[in-house]
Design an enzyme around this catalytic site. Structure first.
Site, PDB file in Angstrom:
ATOM      1  N   SER A  82       0.859  -1.173   0.000  1.00  0.00           N
ATOM      2  CA  SER A  82       0.000   0.000   0.000  1.00  0.00           C
ATOM      3  C   SER A  82       0.901   1.230   0.000  1.00  0.00           C
ATOM      4  O   SER A  82       1.804   1.349   0.835  1.00  0.00           O
ATOM      5  CB  SER A  82      -0.897  -0.015   1.245  1.00  0.00           C
ATOM      6  N   CYS A  83       0.677   2.138  -0.936  1.00  0.00           N
ATOM      7  CA  CYS A  83       1.502   3.342  -1.042  1.00  0.00           C
ATOM      8  C   CYS A  83       1.491   4.084   0.292  1.00  0.00           C
ATOM      9  O   CYS A  83       0.431   4.469   0.793  1.00  0.00           O
ATOM     10  CB  CYS A  83       0.985   4.244  -2.159  1.00  0.00           C
ATOM     11  N   VAL A  84       2.659   4.305   0.855  1.00  0.00           N
ATOM     12  CA  VAL A  84       2.750   4.896   2.181  1.00  0.00           C
ATOM     13  C   VAL A  84       2.200   6.316   2.204  1.00  0.00           C
ATOM     14  O   VAL A  84       1.460   6.686   3.119  1.00  0.00           O
ATOM     15  CB  VAL A  84       4.195   4.828   2.740  1.00  0.00           C
TER      16      VAL A  84
END
Length: 133
Positions: A82-84
């Site tokens: 998941s894109c931080v």
């Protein structure tokens, strides 16, 4: 002509609920695994990061997409990233970020990891196919 399995990564931009793109991505993932291909990773970006939240509670008669992603990850050794940056903007926080930012709790399932866009770039360079949903 012989079958040559390919490696895939998926990019999911749609939310876990309220959009069909994440569900379509999941069904595509199942189909390619069934056909003998390898799904290496799924990168969740934009509203797709909501797929990582362990606080989603669908009704009993609805498909639990969050649980389905976790199952595919454990059964087929698929990385769920998941894109931080997108995650933090939307309140999707893992244990590390909760501690770093002195938050009371985290809400990312252990099968998911927060990752930078470098994970997506690596997938684009190393997999045979990257498919966006």
């Amino acid at each position: 002509m012989s079958f040559q399995p390919l490696t895939y990564s998926l990019l999911v931009n749609g939310s876990v609920y309220g959009s069909q793109s994440a569900r379509h991505a999941y069904r595509f993932a199942c189909a390619l695994i069934e056909k003998g291909h390898t799904l290496v990773s799924v990168f969740f970006y934009q509203d797709g990061v909501y797929n990582a939240s362990n606080l989603t509670l669908p009704a009993n008669d609805e498909f639990d997409l969050h649980k389905a992603w976790k199952t595919i990850a454990t059964q087929h050794n698929v990385r769920l990233e998941s894109c931080v940056a997108a995650s933090l903007r939307r309140g999707i926080v893992d244990n590390h970020e909760a501690t770093t930012h002195q938050l009371l709790a985290s809400n990312v399932s252990q099968e998911f990891e927060l990752a930078g866009l470098g994970g997506l770039a690596e997938a684009m360079l190393t997999q045979n196919r990257v498919v966006q949903f």
